[in-house]
Scaffold this active site. Structure first.
Site, PDB file in Angstrom:
ATOM      1  N   ASP A  95      84.781  61.209  67.166  1.00 60.20           N
ATOM      2  CA  ASP A  95      84.384  59.916  66.926  1.00 60.20           C
ATOM      3  C   ASP A  95      83.987  59.865  65.168  1.00 60.20           C
ATOM      4  OD1 ASP A  95      81.945  60.892  67.342  1.00 60.20           O
ATOM      5  OD2 ASP A  95      81.428  58.721  68.445  1.00 60.20           O
ATOM      6  N   ALA A 138      71.281  61.970  79.856  1.00 63.49           N
ATOM      7  CA  ALA A 138      72.346  62.812  80.560  1.00 63.49           C
ATOM      8  C   ALA A 138      73.548  63.039  80.068  1.00 63.49           C
ATOM      9  CB  ALA A 138      72.368  62.451  82.027  1.00 63.49           C
ATOM     10  N   SER A 146      73.022  55.955  78.453  1.00 67.66           N
ATOM     11  CA  SER A 146      72.209  55.094  78.743  1.00 67.66           C
ATOM     12  C   SER A 146      71.669  54.353  77.641  1.00 67.66           C
ATOM     13  CB  SER A 146      71.022  55.852  79.522  1.00 67.66           C
ATOM     14  OG  SER A 146      70.495  56.606  78.663  1.00 67.66           O
ATOM     15  N   ASP A 180      79.874  55.411  71.904  1.00 67.25           N
ATOM     16  CA  ASP A 180      79.144  55.107  73.100  1.00 67.25           C
ATOM     17  C   ASP A 180      79.235  53.727  73.389  1.00 67.25           C
ATOM     18  OD1 ASP A 180      78.835  57.766  73.017  1.00 67.25           O
ATOM     19  OD2 ASP A 180      76.585  57.690  72.338  1.00 67.25           O
TER      20      ASP A 180
HETATM   21  C1  GLA Z   1      77.139  61.403  71.444  1.00 65.67           C
HETATM   22  C2  GLA Z   1      77.565  60.586  70.417  1.00 65.67           C
HETATM   23  C3  GLA Z   1      78.851  60.128  70.287  1.00 65.67           C
HETATM   24  C4  GLA Z   1      79.740  61.344  70.098  1.00 65.67           C
HETATM   25  C5  GLA Z   1      79.407  62.197  71.404  1.00 65.67           C
HETATM   26  C6  GLA Z   1      80.174  63.414  70.976  1.00 65.67           C
HETATM   27  O1  GLA Z   1      77.656  60.823  72.696  1.00 65.67           O
HETATM   28  O2  GLA Z   1      76.392  59.350  70.564  1.00 65.67           O
HETATM   29  O3  GLA Z   1      79.093  59.174  68.981  1.00 65.67           O
HETATM   30  O4  GLA Z   1      79.701  61.819  69.031  1.00 65.67           O
HETATM   31  O5  GLA Z   1      77.929  62.619  71.242  1.00 65.67           O
HETATM   32  O6  GLA Z   1      81.549  63.168  71.361  1.00 65.67           O
END
Ligand code: GLA
Length: 385
Positions: free
Chosen positions: A34, A120, A124, A169
């Site tokens: 991302d 996890a 969250s 996320d």
């Molecule tokens: C975490 C980060 C995301 C992404 C993932 C790995 O969840 O918050 O922005 O980089 O790791 O894909």
């Protein structure tokens, strides 16, 4: 058990005015792509954080978490800096980020209840940020585009908490669709399409129970490696802005220009972008087995190239190759512990869960938490009372 609204009323002595819900998310394929402006296949999950809120006169904000019973109180005059290990940071940070956009929120009372597993790899924290973004949006009539709300949540992580995460996320928590995966492009910041999971498969989440703490982890260092690799590749290939612009062949051809570690980090990200696009084609053609193999490849690349796996996650993924009904598995999210996701034949899911739990206990002495996940809808808010 009374509802969250009733519990709010019993605690604060008045009813709440809005109810916001924001789901956790699962990164299905596309690891650390991302922030390299690449592609991710993800979904929102049915586990969610619900927040009820009522505005209050003055500057005092009171929070109650009914999951663990904890309470927080802070003043709107006192949010310039985060507190040490305090969950109210996710809410204070939203207010902080909104102020940067010249948006003010007033005082409030709020209560939350969540079934998103903590720390996890199911986001969250993004669910909490997004639930409050949506609660504030409705309560204080704030008009921002949905992508901008995702950036507000990301800003909490980046600017308030110092974690240089991408947009995945919060974006997934907002844009997730029920019963579908979403293919997102993090250059144009949009959902390109929804992708179905075959009806006879489901995603089983197996939590290694070894908690990561991204803030303290090597996440930011991984991002720096990706950016330095991209800067070197840009000198060879004009037009390259991020690793998103580099093909698997171009990277291989330019191997000598990169340090060995940078090459492996870049190989992971470039390989993930390629796997996401191939994976979508396989899913659209109903080839669950082919898609599952890409999950195993992704994990192997995490293990060897990106070094964001753990011994426990490696064990879970190795076990997935030996259990009937298992089609593929990989670590999911930032890595360095947390959850693995397993693509499993629906009819085998119960037996699969029992077998992997027992085998994991024998190998690691720990009971893995197992969640059979369905893709859930994105965040929402409504007035109540
Ligand atoms: C975490 C980060 C995301 C992404 C993932 C790995 O969840 O918050 O922005 O980089 O790791 O894909």
């Amino acid at each position: 058990m009374s509802t969250l609204e009733e519990r709010f009323a019993a605690h604060f002595g008045r009813p709440p005015a809005v109810l916001a819900e924001a789901p956790g998310r699962l990164e299905i394929l596309g690891n650390h792509t991302d922030y390299n402006q690449g592609f991710v296949l993800s979904c929102a999950v049915s586990c969610r954080t619900r927040a009820v809120l009522a505005p209050a006169a003055g500057k005092i904000c009171r929070l109650k978490d009914f999951r663990d019973g904890s309470e927080k109180t802070f003043s709107l005059d006192d949010i310039a800096a985060p507190l040490h290990r305090d969950w109210s940071n996710y809410i204070r940070g939203v207010i902080f980020e909104l102020r940067k956009r010249n948006v003010r929120v007033g005082g409030f009372d709020a209560a939350i209840l969540s079934d998103v597993p903590l720390s996890a790899g199911m986001s969250s924290s993004a669910a909490l940020e997004t639930a409050f973004c949506f609660a504030f949006k409705e309560t204080f009539e704030i008009n921002l585009a949905p992508e901008e709300w995702a950036r507000v949540g990301q800003g909490v992580e980046n600017n308030y908490l110092g974690l240089h995460t991408g947009l995945l996320d919060q974006f997934s928590s907002i844009f997730g669709r029920e019963h579908a995966l979403i293919l997102s492009d993090f250059r144009t910041v949009e959902v390109l399409k929804t992708v179905p999971l075959p009806d006879d498969c489901l995603i089983v989440v197996v939590n290694s129970m070894k908690k990561h703490n991204l803030v303290d982890s090597e996440y930011n260092v991984r991002r720096e490696d990706c950016e330095s690799a991209a800067a070197k590749l840009a000198k060879i290939y004009p037009g390259v802005r991020t690793l998103r612009d580099v093909s698997v062949k171009q990277l291989e051809d330019a191997r000598a220009a990169l340090e060995e570690r940078e090459f492996r980090r870049a190989a992971h990200v470039v390989g993930e972008d390629d796997r996401v696009l191939r994976g979508c084609e396989l899913l659209c053609a109903g080839d669950a087995a082919g898609f599952g193999r890409l999950l195993w490849e992704s994990h192997e690349s995490s293990r060897v190239n990106f070094e964001n796996s753990t011994a426990e996650l490696d064990i879970l993924v190795e076990l997935s190759k030996t259990i009937p009904g298992g089609l593929g598995a990989r670590l999911s999210g930032g890595g360095f512990g947390g959850i693995s996701i397993h693509l499993v034949k629906r009819g085998s899911a119960d037996a699969y869960a029992k077998t992997i739990r027992k085998a994991y206990r024998e190998r690691c002495g720990v009971d893995a938490e197992i969640i059979c996940c369905e893709a859930g809808a994105g965040a929402s808010v409504r007035k109540i009372g």
